[in-house]
Design a protein around this motif. Structure first.
Motif, short mmCIF file in Angstrom:
data_model
loop_
_atom_site.label_atom_id
_atom_site.label_comp_id
_atom_site.label_asym_id
_atom_site.label_seq_id
_atom_site.Cartn_x
_atom_site.Cartn_y
_atom_site.Cartn_z
N LYS A 243 0.85 -1.20 0.00
CA LYS A 243 0.00 0.00 0.00
C LYS A 243 0.88 1.25 0.00
O LYS A 243 1.09 1.88 1.04
N GLY A 246 -2.19 6.80 -0.82
CA GLY A 246 -3.32 7.08 0.04
C GLY A 246 -2.92 7.89 1.26
O GLY A 246 -1.81 8.40 1.37
N ARG A 300 -7.15 -1.75 -2.26
CA ARG A 300 -7.46 -0.75 -3.28
C ARG A 300 -7.89 0.59 -2.68
O ARG A 300 -7.46 1.62 -3.15
N TYR A 301 -8.74 0.59 -1.73
CA TYR A 301 -9.12 1.81 -1.01
C TYR A 301 -8.89 1.51 0.47
O TYR A 301 -9.79 1.56 1.29
N TYR A 509 -7.12 8.62 -8.57
CA TYR A 509 -7.06 7.42 -9.40
C TYR A 509 -6.50 6.26 -8.59
O TYR A 509 -5.74 6.44 -7.63
N ASN A 510 -6.87 5.08 -9.00
CA ASN A 510 -6.26 3.87 -8.47
C ASN A 510 -5.60 3.14 -9.63
O ASN A 510 -6.29 2.72 -10.58
N SER A 523 -2.26 -2.36 -6.14
CA SER A 523 -2.88 -1.05 -6.35
C SER A 523 -2.00 0.06 -5.78
O SER A 523 -1.24 -0.15 -4.83
N TYR A 524 -2.14 1.23 -6.40
CA TYR A 524 -1.43 2.44 -5.95
C TYR A 524 -2.42 3.59 -6.12
O TYR A 524 -2.73 3.98 -7.24
N GLN A 525 -2.91 4.12 -5.01
CA GLN A 525 -3.87 5.23 -5.07
C GLN A 525 -3.12 6.55 -5.17
O GLN A 525 -2.23 6.82 -4.36
#
Length: 581
Positions: A243, A246, A300-301, A509-510, A523-525
């Motif tokens: 992660k 974010g 993801r989130y 964006y993700n 994922s990379y937010q």
């Protein structure tokens, strides 16, 4: 419905830490290296430097309970596993043989001591289906993850200690050291640490952390084998837990739990690392194993509110509520230069609003821009320049670390308003007896408001009010973003560059990627339109998708196979981005 939001909402304890080489004392909260387990109908998290254990019945509300003083509570990375009727406990120390402890009552004990026979760091105990016991450890940049079988009674090694695997930052991009993997080998080598073993359907999944806890890219990788002591090979899906973007980053040195319903959960370490390198928190995410036996984790989130459903079957379910507060205007009763109110809405735990004084009643007010239906507010307090005159007295020549046992309180009032003049109470903690630096307030039915005002009355150590995130979640009044146009290209064996076309009505964006178009597990937010991702594996093919999100929802992008180099169609793709952006 019950909801949680990372980092998990518990009373992270303060430490006083002397840094001999820097001749200074740091004061910071810390909890890290979580062991997550399920025992006799309850969930438990044991984490470093907490003096206790967190217990929950629903994975949402956690209570802190002190542990017996005879346990090595100042040793890092407590490993806790259920074996038969017992819970076994051990922790890290290189200077002496490490003991094991076991109990049938986590909260009340007693804990039976089993004399240790060798020193270790970052331990992990594993019981196989046949009753044999195995042990894994390691925490260095030049040594591997080790494994050995243990005698179930004496907990002494049986047979030869095996070197199971070393770090390989030349092949595994995610193992490279530094912020955004920016510090390269051979000068900078990754720490390979934090082992954790799971077994599913005859396959052994040995997880490990890398490359360093103080970086945004702290991750858990995984090796697999058909035998508990190998030989192990890297899983195709690596890193398993990652992660880098974010509000709060990092997802390394964790543990994976199978609950009573057969669902997998992964708990791991998240970083702040501002007051001290080891200023850290604990995060929790749904995980699973796919049809091909690949271990995955959904981040993801990963720091938005998530519902814990009674019969949840989909670990990839999108959030019900969306981020409303990013980049919104904020005002405050006062502020210090460099710590303006807007920093409480920039989705970065490493920046914060700081009031100019410590008197009760300092406030910060967030303007959402229009009336919205707010369903949750996460209040994140920061620590900044704590004054603690007694700190030096708590340390001596033998002790460079002291965990503050005192229970503090954080007291505040959260209000909402539609017009900025007339406010109604959302949450009143003006007489709270708790200290929750990442408190989550859920209004499941929602509240219509435009303004959120937080008034701070009391903080630990009497420090100035500091808020790193006044984060609002809910549902906006407009349309979802358009499908994003993007260009993803491999710029080396281990890196890719993602460029996203500018588009209106988008908050962020993700970036999703994986080795199969149906397995976009990573994922990379981001909140910008250019991002280098340095977590690729050499010679692995990838597929990429970029999703756009705003206050009204999430729009999935199209899937592209990652180009291996700048190709003939680069100009066409860039022109398409410019036209559609």
């Amino acid at each position: 419905m019950k909801y949680y939001c990372n980092p998990i909402n518990v009373n992270y304890r303060y430490q006083v830490i002397r840094e001999p080489e820097q001749k200074k004392i740091s004061i910071a909260r810390e909890a890290a290296d979580p062991s997550l387990l399920y025992y006799k109908g309850k969930y438990y998290i044991f984490a470093s430097m907490t003096l206790g254990v967190w217990m929950s019945e629903d994975m949402v509300t956690w209570e802190n309970h002190p542990l017996p003083a005879e346990l090595p509570l100042y040793d890092y990375a407590p490993d806790v596993r259920v074996i038969g009727e017992y819970v076994y406990f051990s922790a890290s120390n290189w200077s002496r043989p490490c003991d094991f402890y076991r109990t049938k009552d986590v909260l009340n004990g007693p804990y039976e001591k089993i004399e240790g026979s060798f020193p270790f760091w970052d331990p992990n105990l594993f019981a196989d289906d046949d009753g044999r016991i195995y042990f894994y450890w390691g925490c260095e940049s030049t040594t591997p993850i080790y494994g050995v079988e243990l005698d179930p009674e004496s907990m002494h090694p049986i047979g030869e200690t095996k070197e199971l695997f070393f770090g390989d930052p030349y092949r595994h991009g995610y193992e490279r050291f530094g912020e955004e993997h920016s510090l390269l080998p051979p000068i900078h080598m990754p720490y390979i640490e934090g082992a954790w073993m799971n077994k599913r359907q005859g396959k052994y999944y040995l997880q490990y952390a890398c490359p360093g806890t103080e970086f945004n890219i702290y991750a858990d990788g995984v090796y697999v084998s058909e035998h508990p002591l190998g030989p192990f090979v890297p899983a195709r899906n690596n890193p398993y837990s990652y992660k880098p973007g974010g509000f709060l980053t990092g997802a390394g040195h964790g543990s994976t739990l199978e609950d009573e319903k057969g669902r997998l959960w992964h708990a791991a370490t998240m970083r702040i690392s501002m007051n001290h390198k080891f200023e850290r928190r604990v995060g929790l995410w749904p995980a699973g194993i796919d049809r091909d036996g690949e271990l995955f984790c959904n981040q993801r989130y990963g720091d938005w509110p998530r519902a814990v459903r009674e019969n949840e079957t989909d670990p990839w379910r999108d959030p019900e509520w969306y981020l409303l507060s990013y980049g919104k205007r904020a005002s405050a009763s006062s502020f210090e230069e460099g710590h303006e109110a807007a920093l409480a809405a920039d989705e970065n735990v490493q920046t914060w609003w700081r009031a100019a004084g410590s008197q009760p009643g300092e406030w910060i007010c967030l303007d959402l821009g229009e009336t919205q239906r707010v369903h949750a507010v996460q209040i994140n307090f920061a620590d900044d320049r704590i004054e603690f005159p007694e700190a030096e007295k708590l340390l001596d020549e033998q002790r460079n670390r002291y965990i503050v046992e005192k229970d503090f309180v954080s007291r505040w009032l959260l209000e909402g308003s539609e017009d900025g003049l007339h406010f109604q109470t959302i949450a009143d903690k003006t007489e709270a007896v708790s200290d929750l630096p990442h408190d989550l307030i859920v209004i499941e039915e929602g509240i219509i408001c435009r303004y959120l005002k937080l008034t701070v009355l009391e903080m630990p150590f009497g420090q100035n009010a500091c808020v790193s995130g006044l984060r609002a979640f809910g549902k906006g009044n407009g349309e979802k973003p358009e499908i994003p146009v993007f260009h993803a290209v491999r710029i080396g064996d281990l890196d890719m560059q993602v460029t996203i076309g500018q588009q209106k009505n988008t908050v962020g964006y993700n970036i999703l990627w994986g080795s199969d178009p149906e397995k976009l597990y990573h994922s990379y937010q981001v909140f910008g339109t250019e991002q280098t991702v340095g977590a690729l594996v050499k010679e692995e093919d990838y597929f990429v998708r970029v999703d756009a999100f705003n206050e009204n929802g999430i729009t999935e992008g199209s899937i592209q196979k990652l180009l291996k180099a700048y190709g003939d169609n680069e100009g066409n793709i860039k022109r398409e981005i410019q036209i559609k952006g």
